[in-house]
Design a protein around this motif. Structure first.
Motif, short mmCIF file in Angstrom:
data_model
loop_
_atom_site.label_atom_id
_atom_site.label_comp_id
_atom_site.label_asym_id
_atom_site.label_seq_id
_atom_site.Cartn_x
_atom_site.Cartn_y
_atom_site.Cartn_z
N ILE A 1 -7.86 1.77 3.87
CA ILE A 1 -8.58 1.22 3.00
C ILE A 1 -7.84 -0.29 2.16
O ILE A 1 -8.99 -1.22 1.52
N GLU A 2 -7.46 0.40 1.80
CA GLU A 2 -6.33 -0.82 0.62
C GLU A 2 -5.98 -1.89 1.32
O GLU A 2 -5.35 -3.45 0.33
N GLY A 3 -5.97 -2.54 2.40
CA GLY A 3 -5.51 -3.83 3.41
C GLY A 3 -4.22 -3.46 3.82
O GLY A 3 -3.51 -5.07 4.41
N SER A 4 -3.17 -2.71 2.97
CA SER A 4 -2.13 -3.03 2.91
C SER A 4 -1.42 -2.49 4.76
O SER A 4 -1.06 -3.72 4.64
N ASP A 5 -2.39 -2.18 5.56
CA ASP A 5 -1.67 -1.90 7.31
C ASP A 5 -2.20 -3.72 7.88
O ASP A 5 -1.38 -4.24 8.21
N GLY B 1 -9.37 -4.46 -0.48
CA GLY B 1 -9.93 -3.83 0.22
C GLY B 1 -10.91 -4.18 0.25
O GLY B 1 -11.39 -4.01 0.04
N ILE B 2 -11.81 -2.53 0.85
CA ILE B 2 -12.97 -2.63 1.13
C ILE B 2 -13.69 -1.66 0.23
O ILE B 2 -15.18 -1.32 0.75
N ASN B 3 -13.01 -0.88 -0.69
CA ASN B 3 -14.03 0.63 -0.92
C ASN B 3 -15.15 -0.23 -1.70
O ASN B 3 -16.47 0.60 -2.73
N PHE B 4 -14.81 -1.12 -2.61
CA PHE B 4 -16.35 -1.44 -3.36
C PHE B 4 -17.13 -2.55 -2.52
O PHE B 4 -18.34 -2.36 -3.35
N ILE B 5 -17.47 -2.23 -1.71
CA ILE B 5 -18.25 -3.12 -1.05
C ILE B 5 -19.47 -1.83 -0.61
O ILE B 5 -19.60 -0.83 -0.79
N ARG B 6 -20.78 -2.29 -1.19
CA ARG B 6 -22.02 -1.70 -1.05
C ARG B 6 -22.69 -2.03 -0.03
O ARG B 6 -23.01 -3.07 0.86
N PRO B 7 -23.42 -0.97 0.48
CA PRO B 7 -24.78 -1.31 1.70
C PRO B 7 -25.57 -2.71 1.10
O PRO B 7 -25.40 -2.86 2.11
#
Ligand code: HSE
Length: 437
Positions: free
Chosen positions: A201-205, A231-237
């Motif tokens: 989720i945080e993009g480190s992978d 990462g992607i956790n702030f993305i809203r639908p």
């Protein structure tokens, strides 16, 4: 090293999802593997933490051992396959194997992205080969194409969807309108996301994988920490719906570009035009889009994780090692030996999507436009959606220098008419590559 001619003797370090898949394929595809390798291949020892742990494929317990010393010092083993994951004890075991002259295959992106140079140096000092096709993109062949098939070209740019969890989550949010947490929960239920998906989720992978791709494509020593990431956790639908309305898909992209002696490397959510081939890569699939100066655009697509796809990539490395053993043409891998000059993200030139929550009254747009103008940010499109006394402004900039955009963003947040900036997403504009052919 033991005589290569008659049999390729493999030791497995780890036997979870990937390791038991390797064991299963070595047995199931015995004939194919022998034909490709020019010699029979067998797994003789398997290092495990717990012999009774449940595995996707059954493994004969007579091969299992919890004694790392015993396995790592086994003279008869030609190649170790490390599928334990994590840094320690994987790093110690890999170094030990290489120092005793064994070849090494590893799927461990985290290890390579952090200690790639140390691993490669140990291999060079001991005349051993290190292969790592499975470390990026699971079953997708990408390391071999970058180093061999494109070995005579100059690679300009790499854009990859290299994390299946985040691609599944974003695809699910786009198609069903569900929010981030419900989409992630769904991915976990289906086994696409780890119980602890933080690194995904945080993009480190993805950052670790991009560092490996850069190291091979640009022959430098890049570490995961040198990759800028969001990462992607702030993305809203609502952002995904806005993007679709404007003709974009939203993906977590790993993007690297060579600019003379410098390289830019970044992982962040990106809006990409719907007609770009990466826009159609959905669910838990991965794809890596590569631009070579002479070959032009290529795309590699497939399952980026999972037991058998990843095990297939590992068997491909077994084939290459066995061929090299039969005909040692000195398989030197120069990666991680040259220091890498990484550009700061502040120097990036890109377009941005931004959402501003503002008070809806005369003069608001003028104040906002003034901040953009003063920071040399030019707007490509602006849409205002009224919400009673408040409004949401959705805009896309022209290409701007990141530093200027971020300065404008801070100033906008300080305006009394701006209540919040809930979303900022970089937008990739993709003109077909004209090349320098
Ligand atoms: N966790 C990774 C992904 C798979 O979601 O793509 C292993 O690299």
């Amino acid at each position: 090293m033991s005589s290569p001619d008659r049999f390729l003797n493999v030791g497995l370090l780890g036997c979870g999802t990937i390791g038991s898949g390797v064991y299963h394929l070595v047995k199931k595809n015995k004939k194919e593997l022998e034909r490709a390798c020019g010699m029979p291949v067998g797994i003789s020892r398997i290092l495990v933490k717990d012999p009774d742990e449940p595995r996707p494929f059954p493994v004969d317990k007579k091969f299992l051992s919890t004694n790392s010393e015993e396995i790592l010092s086994d003279e008869k083993i030609d190649v170790f396959i490390e599928v334990m994951g994590g840094i320690e004890p994987a790093r110690t075991f890999c170094l030990k194997a290489l120092k005793s002259g064994k070849h090494l295959i590893t799927a461990n992106k985290e290890l390579l992205a952090r200690h790639g140079q140390e691993i490669m140096e140990a291999a060079a000092e001991n005349d051993s080969i290190v292969m790592f096709e499975a470390s990026v993109g699971g079953g997708i062949p990408i390391i071999c194409p970058l180093e061999s098939s494109m070995g005579g070209d100059r690679i300009k740019k790499i854009m990859g969807i290299v994390n299946g969890t985040t691609n599944y989550v974003l695809s699910n949010m786009s198609s069903s309108g569900s929010d981030f947490h419900s989409a992630l929960h769904e991915a976990q239920k289906l086994g696409y996301a780890e119980a602890n998906p933080q690194a995904d989720i945080e993009g480190s992978d993805a950052a670790s994988k991009l560092a490996i791709l850069c190291s091979v494509a640009f022959q430098v020593g890049m570490s995961g920490e040198q990759v800028y990431r969001e990462g992607i956790n702030f993305i809203r639908p609502a952002d995904l719906a806005n993007a679709a309305e404007m003709g974009y898909a939203t993906k977590l992209l790993a993007i690297a570009e060579r600019d003379g002696e410098e390289i830019s490397a970044r992982v962040h959510p990106t809006m990409i035009p719907l007609d770009h081939p990466l826009a159609a890569v959905s669910g838990n699939f991965n794809a890596i889009f590569v631009v070579g100066e002479s070959v032009g655009e290529l795309m590699f697509y497939g399952e980026g994780a999972g037991s058998l796809p990843t095990a297939t990539a590992i068997l491909g490395d077994v084939v290459k090692i066995s061929r090299n053993i039969k005909d040692p043409s000195v398989f030197r891998r120069p990666y991680w030996s040259n220091p890498c000059r990484v550009k700061s993200v502040d120097e990036l030139t890109t377009k941005f999507y931004m959402v501003l929550e503002v008070i809806d009254r005369p003069g608001v747009l003028a104040k906002i436009a003034k901040v953009f103008g003063e920071n040399k940010v030019s707007l490509e499109s602006v849409v205002q959606k009224g919400l009673g006394g408040e409004a949401e402004i959705v805009l896309i900039t022209h290409e701007v220098v990141e530093k200027n955009f971020q300065a404008a963003r801070s100033e906008l947040l300080g305006l009394d008419v701006v209540k919040d900036i809930p979303s900022v997403i970089r937008v990739e504009s993709t003109e077909a590559y004209e090349g320098q052919r």
